[in-house]
Design an enzyme around this catalytic site. Structure first.
Site, PDB file in Angstrom:
ATOM      1  N   ASP A   1     129.278  45.162  -9.854  1.00  7.68           N
ATOM      2  CA  ASP A   1     130.223  44.885  -8.775  1.00  7.68           C
ATOM      3  C   ASP A   1     131.402  44.037  -9.275  1.00  7.68           C
ATOM      4  OD1 ASP A   1     131.408  44.755  -6.282  1.00  7.68           O
ATOM      5  OD2 ASP A   1     130.008  43.283  -5.459  1.00  7.68           O
TER       6      ASP A   1
ATOM      7  N   HIS B   1     124.935  35.355  -3.112  1.00  6.04           N
ATOM      8  CA  HIS B   1     123.882  36.165  -3.719  1.00  6.04           C
ATOM      9  C   HIS B   1     123.873  36.008  -5.236  1.00  6.04           C
ATOM     10  CE1 HIS B   1     127.567  38.545  -2.867  1.00  6.04           C
ATOM     11  NE2 HIS B   1     127.491  38.842  -4.142  1.00  6.04           N
TER      12      HIS B   1
ATOM     13  N   GLN C   1     122.256  43.000  -5.758  1.00  7.42           N
ATOM     14  CA  GLN C   1     122.757  41.672  -5.362  1.00  7.42           C
ATOM     15  C   GLN C   1     121.864  41.130  -4.245  1.00  7.42           C
ATOM     16  OE1 GLN C   1     126.582  43.678  -4.868  1.00  7.42           O
ATOM     17  NE2 GLN C   1     127.604  41.932  -5.824  1.00  7.42           N
TER      18      GLN C   1
ATOM     19  N   ARG D   1     136.559  29.710  -5.963  1.00  5.65           N
ATOM     20  CA  ARG D   1     136.618  30.728  -4.913  1.00  5.65           C
ATOM     21  C   ARG D   1     135.175  31.045  -4.524  1.00  5.65           C
ATOM     22  NH1 ARG D   1     135.517  36.119  -4.526  1.00  5.65           N
ATOM     23  NH2 ARG D   1     136.895  37.497  -3.352  1.00  5.65           N
TER      24      ARG D   1
ATOM     25  N   ASP E   1     132.517  33.042  -2.923  1.00  8.15           N
ATOM     26  CA  ASP E   1     132.485  34.466  -2.569  1.00  8.15           C
ATOM     27  C   ASP E   1     131.563  34.758  -1.384  1.00  8.15           C
ATOM     28  OD1 ASP E   1     133.160  37.275  -3.424  1.00  8.15           O
ATOM     29  OD2 ASP E   1     130.968  37.392  -3.553  1.00  8.15           O
TER      30      ASP E   1
ATOM     31  N   GLU F   1     136.240  32.802   0.656  1.00  3.14           N
ATOM     32  CA  GLU F   1     136.504  34.234   0.743  1.00  3.14           C
ATOM     33  C   GLU F   1     135.720  34.747   1.938  1.00  3.14           C
ATOM     34  OE1 GLU F   1     135.981  38.584   0.063  1.00  3.14           O
ATOM     35  OE2 GLU F   1     134.353  37.196  -0.349  1.00  3.14           O
TER      36      GLU F   1
ATOM     37  N   HIS G   1     141.797  42.522  -5.479  1.00  3.46           N
ATOM     38  CA  HIS G   1     140.939  43.500  -6.148  1.00  3.46           C
ATOM     39  C   HIS G   1     140.129  44.331  -5.153  1.00  3.46           C
ATOM     40  CE1 HIS G   1     138.218  40.362  -5.068  1.00  3.46           C
ATOM     41  NE2 HIS G   1     137.198  41.126  -5.375  1.00  3.46           N
ATOM     42  N   ASP G   2     140.067  43.891  -3.890  1.00  2.00           N
ATOM     43  CA  ASP G   2     139.252  44.598  -2.905  1.00  2.00           C
ATOM     44  C   ASP G   2     140.072  45.622  -2.123  1.00  2.00           C
ATOM     45  OD1 ASP G   2     136.639  43.693  -3.310  1.00  2.00           O
ATOM     46  OD2 ASP G   2     137.037  41.820  -2.245  1.00  2.00           O
TER      47      ASP G   2
ATOM     48  N   ARG H   1     137.395  51.043  -5.762  1.00  2.00           N
ATOM     49  CA  ARG H   1     138.269  49.867  -5.792  1.00  2.00           C
ATOM     50  C   ARG H   1     138.893  49.698  -7.174  1.00  2.00           C
ATOM     51  NH1 ARG H   1     134.336  45.309  -3.595  1.00  2.00           N
ATOM     52  NH2 ARG H   1     132.938  46.550  -4.875  1.00  2.00           N
TER      53      ARG H   1
HETATM   54  C1  GLC Z   1     133.550  39.713  -2.197  1.00  2.00           C
HETATM   55  C2  GLC Z   1     134.308  40.276  -3.374  1.00  2.00           C
HETATM   56  C3  GLC Z   1     133.968  41.727  -3.548  1.00  2.00           C
HETATM   57  C4  GLC Z   1     132.483  41.857  -3.766  1.00  2.00           C
HETATM   58  C5  GLC Z   1     131.689  41.164  -2.646  1.00  2.00           C
HETATM   59  C6  GLC Z   1     130.258  40.987  -3.021  1.00  2.00           C
HETATM   60  O1  GLC Z   1     133.927  40.304  -1.018  1.00  2.00           O
HETATM   61  O2  GLC Z   1     135.677  40.077  -3.204  1.00  2.00           O
HETATM   62  O3  GLC Z   1     134.671  42.295  -4.603  1.00  2.00           O
HETATM   63  O4  GLC Z   1     132.126  43.202  -3.801  1.00  2.00           O
HETATM   64  O5  GLC Z   1     132.179  39.851  -2.392  1.00  2.00           O
HETATM   65  O6  GLC Z   1     130.125  40.013  -4.011  1.00  2.00           O
END
Ligand code: GLC
Length: 642
Positions: A138, A181, A249, A279, A281, A323, A392-393, A517
């Site tokens: 991922d 995770h 994950q 950051r 996540d 995030e 990136h998403d 992505r």
């Molecule tokens: C966040 C990241 C994304 C990832 C997800 C799971 O949203 O920006 O790219 O797939 O977390 O970690």
């Protein structure tokens, strides 16, 4: 709980070799932040018999990290408490990239510092760089070890070195801490799979489908396409494990204070390597509650507030960036509200602004954007939005039914229109993107694609439609003008500054091919970047346009993130308006979202307090209003009264 007793243990323990002044500093910080530590920590774990044991464990953990903090970072801590708004100033500009795709590896980033400085970058986010699992991971968000760097990029020493060099160059390092995770290959998960009960309690595990089925009734599917459902069965332990994202994950279980302690320890370890921004996540998912969507739960906020309070003792200069890509009403609390104002994360992604920019471009109308952004409440004074156009998403259409209905749109139909428009299905669309995670149950379709491709550059170039290319450049610069002026820390996504198009090469890599992505995660094209100073090239037009905005922004102090942001009606549906106001000054930002000239009436400008002689910071020219104010296609203005 007696804070003095705990302090004594810390002083006789991990802090015993420190200078008296350093010990005093620790004492002051613990005392200062004690109430902020207790409130969320009690909220999370106060009901437990072993609550006090955990609290003293954490104070010692914090003291150990404090004792290990390198001296240049201690200096940064003190400097940043003297200048707490350092990241909110109008000179702050961020840049985000994948280390390998930008510079090969961590050592390679040193050579790119001049490039970043040329752009005026003060904050560099290097995408996940800790040791990921092998194979599919991922994009690095499946972490195998939080204490090691991905060997393809370097090692922990390289990271610490780079952080220090960046720091010397006035650039703050931001890295990811995936706190929701771990990879199933992480030691904790491996111990759990081997049957260790203590580690099984680090995750959400169920003996059968009873609970998972109940949860599934109300939770979303994040990757319905390649990872449907939220639970995975592991025959070796005959248990169902909570896996919100991919099967590999595993969601951590924060009802267990051991998980909180591990993550805090990790956080402080990474801060001590020199990251000044972490950051965090997928924070929306950190707490589960039956009968809810298991996102944005009050306890998820308490975890963040507790992280913040504990980390302040070790690293007061550390910023936590949330995030949480959630819908408008759920977003603001990540920056602290009510009794938690100024006590949660300092930065959060403004995904509503991002979505609205794209929505307005497709519609050539700013009505929904103006209304939706007007609904967003004020944020904590020491916090800031992260304003961005692409990352990136994928782009998920975070538009509520209420906001859509308020401006006469049907939310479902509008989101479908946007998906059609940006995937290139809508007749005459300028965009070239692709659909991501079509969910037949909800008909939800998200969008992938690079900024330039979504804004029309790809279509224009391939069909040699130079008018189309002109408009695409206009859209790219308009959106940058708005993320630079709306309020917050603007972050450039690598390659957008030179207009990189979609990149299909990911299809050749079996570990990436199923995740589109990667379409907008290209390698940096350094060859193309060489033409960035050539005004006649498309690359040069985009790069120079963005650089110009960045330079002007530095000198317009009224754009400080603490200045209030008021979206206003311009009485022209194609022209977005926003007022930025504080003791530093008062600005009117305007942006034309259509490919036609537009006008804002003089009467309307006067009513907004912008009559008389105006200056446009972007051209440096006075604007004399003899009649209505005209804006060229996709033009933006940063106006101030002369
Ligand atoms: C966040 C990241 C994304 C990832 C997800 C799971 O949203 O920006 O790219 O797939 O977390 O970690």
């Amino acid at each position: 709980m007696d804070v003095n007793g705990l302090l004594q243990t810390a002083l006789e323990g991990p802090l015993r070799h420190m200078e008296p002044l350093e010990q005093d500093l620790f004492k002051i910080r613990i005392q200062q932040h004690w109430a902020d530590i207790l409130r969320p920590f009690q909220g999370l774990y106060g009901h437990r018999d072993d609550f006090e044991d955990w609290l003293s464990h954490l104070v010692i953990l914090v003291a150990k990290a404090y004792a290990k903090r390198p001296s240049y970072l201690r200096f940064h801590d003190i400097a940043s408490t003297e200048k707490p708004d350092w990241f909110q100033q109008s000179s702050m500009l961020g840049y985000v990239c994948y280390t390998d795709r930008f510079a090969g590896n961590l050592n390679g980033v040193h050579d790119k510092i001049p490039y970043l400085k040329e752009l005026g970058v003060g904050y560099l986010h290097l995408m996940p760089l800790l040791q990921p699992r092998e194979g599919q991971n991922d994009g690095g968000y499946a972490v195998k070890s939080y204490r090691e760097v991905n060997p393809k990029l370097g090692n922990m020493e390289d990271l610490a070195d780079l952080a220090e060099t960046l720091h010397q160059n006035g650039i703050h390092l931001c890295i990811d801490l995936v706190c929701n995770h771990t990879a199933k290959d992480h030691e904790w998960a491996q111990n759990a799979l081997a049957g260790d009960k203590a580690y099984q309690a680090y995750f959400h595990m169920f003996p059968d489908r009873t609970m998972p089925d109940q949860y599934e009734e109300t939770v979303r599917e994040i990757f319905p396409d390649f990872a449907p459902g939220n639970f995975t069965h592991y025959p070796e332990i005959d248990k169902w494990v909570w896996t919100t994202f991919n099967e590999f994950q595993w969601d951590l279980n924060y009802t267990n204070p051991a998980v909180f302690a591990e993550m805090l320890d990790t956080m402080l370890f990474l801060a001590n390597q020199g990251a000044t921004i972490l950051r965090l996540d997928a924070v929306a998912f950190m707490w589960k509650r039956l009968g809810t969507n298991c996102e944005n739960q009050p306890e998820a906020h308490l975890i963040l507030q507790a992280f913040r309070a504990f980390s302040k003792v070790v690293a007061p200069g550390l910023l936590l960036k949330a995030e949480a890509i959630v819908s408008p009403p759920d977003l603001v609390p990540y920056l602290g509200v009510g009794e938690a104002a100024n006590k949660s994360c300092q930065i959060a992604y403004h995904n509503v602004l991002m979505v609205m920019l794209w929505s307005s471009l497709a519609e050539r109308k700013v009505v929904l954007m103006t209304h939706a952004l007007q609904q967003i409440p004020d944020i904590s004074s020491n916090a800031s939005w992260l304003t961005y156009i692409r990352c990136h998403d994928d782009i998920g259409w975070a538009i509520t039914e209420e906001d859509a209905a308020a401006v006469g749109l049907n939310g479902f139909a509008h989101r479908s229109f946007l998906s059609d428009f940006y995937s290139g299905r809508f007749p005459d669309t300028f965009a070239r993107g692709s659909t991501f995670q079509f969910n037949p149950k909800t008909n939800d379709r998200r969008i992938n694609g690079s900024l330039a491709s979504l804004a029309g550059l790809e279509k224009g170039m391939l069909s040699e439609d130079w008018g189309g290319v002109e408009f695409a450049i206009g859209r790219i610069l308009l959106m940058h003008s708005l993320i630079f002026s709306f309020g917050g820390v603007p972050v450039l996504y690598m390659g957008d500054e030179i207009g990189l198009l979609n990149d299909e090469s990911y299809l050749d890599d079996p570990d990436l091919a199923n995740d589109s992505r990667w379409l907008h995660r290209p390698e940096m094209d350094w060859k193309l970047a060489e033409s960035r100073h050539d005004w006649k090239s498309v690359t040069g037009r985009i790069y120079q346009g963005i650089s110009h905005l960045a330079k002007i922004r530095q000198s317009v102090t009224a754009l400080h993130a603490q200045s209030a942001t008021y979206p206003v009606w311009t009485h022209n549906d194609a022209v977005f308006g926003v007022i930025r106001q504080s003791a530093r000054g008062r600005l009117l930002i305007l942006g034309n979202f259509s490919e036609h000239p537009q006008f804002v009436s003089r009467g309307r400008l006067e009513a907004l307090g912008f009559g008389g002689l105006l200056n446009d910071h972007l051209t440096g020219e006075p604007v004399e209003l003899f009649g209505d104010l005209g804006l060229r296609p996709y033009q933006s203005m940063w106006l101030e009264r002369a």
